[in-house]
Design an enzyme around this catalytic site. Sequence first.
Site, PDB file in Angstrom:
ATOM      1  N   ASP A  99       9.391   6.773   2.120  1.00 48.74           N
ATOM      2  CA  ASP A  99      10.180   6.340   3.270  1.00 48.74           C
ATOM      3  C   ASP A  99      11.090   5.173   2.918  1.00 48.74           C
ATOM      4  OD1 ASP A  99       9.926   7.890   5.490  1.00 48.74           O
ATOM      5  OD2 ASP A  99       8.278   6.765   6.374  1.00 48.74           O
ATOM      6  N   TYR A 170      -1.260   5.520  -4.843  1.00 48.56           N
ATOM      7  CA  TYR A 170      -0.448   4.544  -4.120  1.00 48.56           C
ATOM      8  C   TYR A 170      -1.145   3.190  -4.147  1.00 48.56           C
ATOM      9  CZ  TYR A 170       2.631   8.078  -2.003  1.00 48.56           C
ATOM     10  OH  TYR A 170       3.539   9.072  -1.795  1.00 48.56           O
TER      11      TYR A 170
END
Length: 364
Positions: A99, A170
């Site tokens: 994003d 992540y």
Amino acid sequence: MTESTERSIGTPSESPQRPSKIAKIESCSDEEVEPSDSAQPMSHKPGIQRYLVAIEYIGTRFSGSQQQPNCRTAVGVLEEAFLKFVGQPVSIFCSSRTDAGVHALSNVCHVDVERISKRKPGEVLPPHEPAVVRRAVNHFLQVEGDIMVTDVRCVPADFHARYKARERTYFYRLLSGSEPLSTFEKDRAWHVPEVLDVCAMQEACKVLVGHHDFSSFRAAGCQANSPIRTLDEFNVTEVVPSPYFPSIADRREEDLGNEDPRIGSDKSEAGLTGERVESTTKLTDLGFGIRKKHRCFVVTARARSFLYHQVRLLVGVLKAVGTGDLTTSDVKRILDAKDVTKASPMAPACGLYLGHVRYDLSGL
């Protein structure tokens, strides 16, 4: 959602607040939808070489990774650099979508390149060596300076960066402390003014790791067929704030802790112990102009694939546990509810980093 707009999290006895509404964006998500091994490879002409390309970027000035009209994206900038290099348009396919504001220590994509002679148009030449591709593309990326190619290798024509990925990792950075966030950390971490209870956060991680229905951590607009995921690793660790420049007091304390002065400070190279980190944050008389350090926590999430906004929703709940607004029992209740409206507001994008995408490259 930014730190300033984050809503407070209710106490366990109150009804949990509804997370901020998340718009459905088909081309840009910070977690990857479920890979499919049945994806059909594209047809290829002789002379076309497929390259696997690893990139790193600071996501602050990108509207995500995927190509979007009238927006600056990581893939868009990379395609422009390849166009300048090879003289013809290319299509780049990313392993993982990120994003706006999300960073990448290593995202991976693939691209097909046909090397055409610039002196004799139409003449197909042997493919460029990977090292040549890396240097040339980085030459055209250096103007902006917030994205770079870190590795390139040749792969077969049917190798797909997204569908061949075996695992994604992540990282999420939180900086805890009442001091204003350093300019060097702006848009690089989530600043949490409250003190965080790392032990409570670690206990909550144990509830979330493993094979679960993560509907409570699945944002609106998620295109995955199933909310079932296996979270292979989920933990939180306190690390040295970065950038870390030891003060005179830090160095003096380090020297006192070394029996042999020749040892130096190499022991901090892989991270500090909890005791050592505590000592760097308890100094009060630092001297004029010396900034007090925040405590830095890194959340690691590792799985084959993630749901849309899953990591940020998980971190949002974890932060609430750290501040004492939720308990481990509350986390279990939220997970079992299978309803994203029961979760805490999700963490902002600025602290999220795509750390690593793993492939089985043996035999290629």
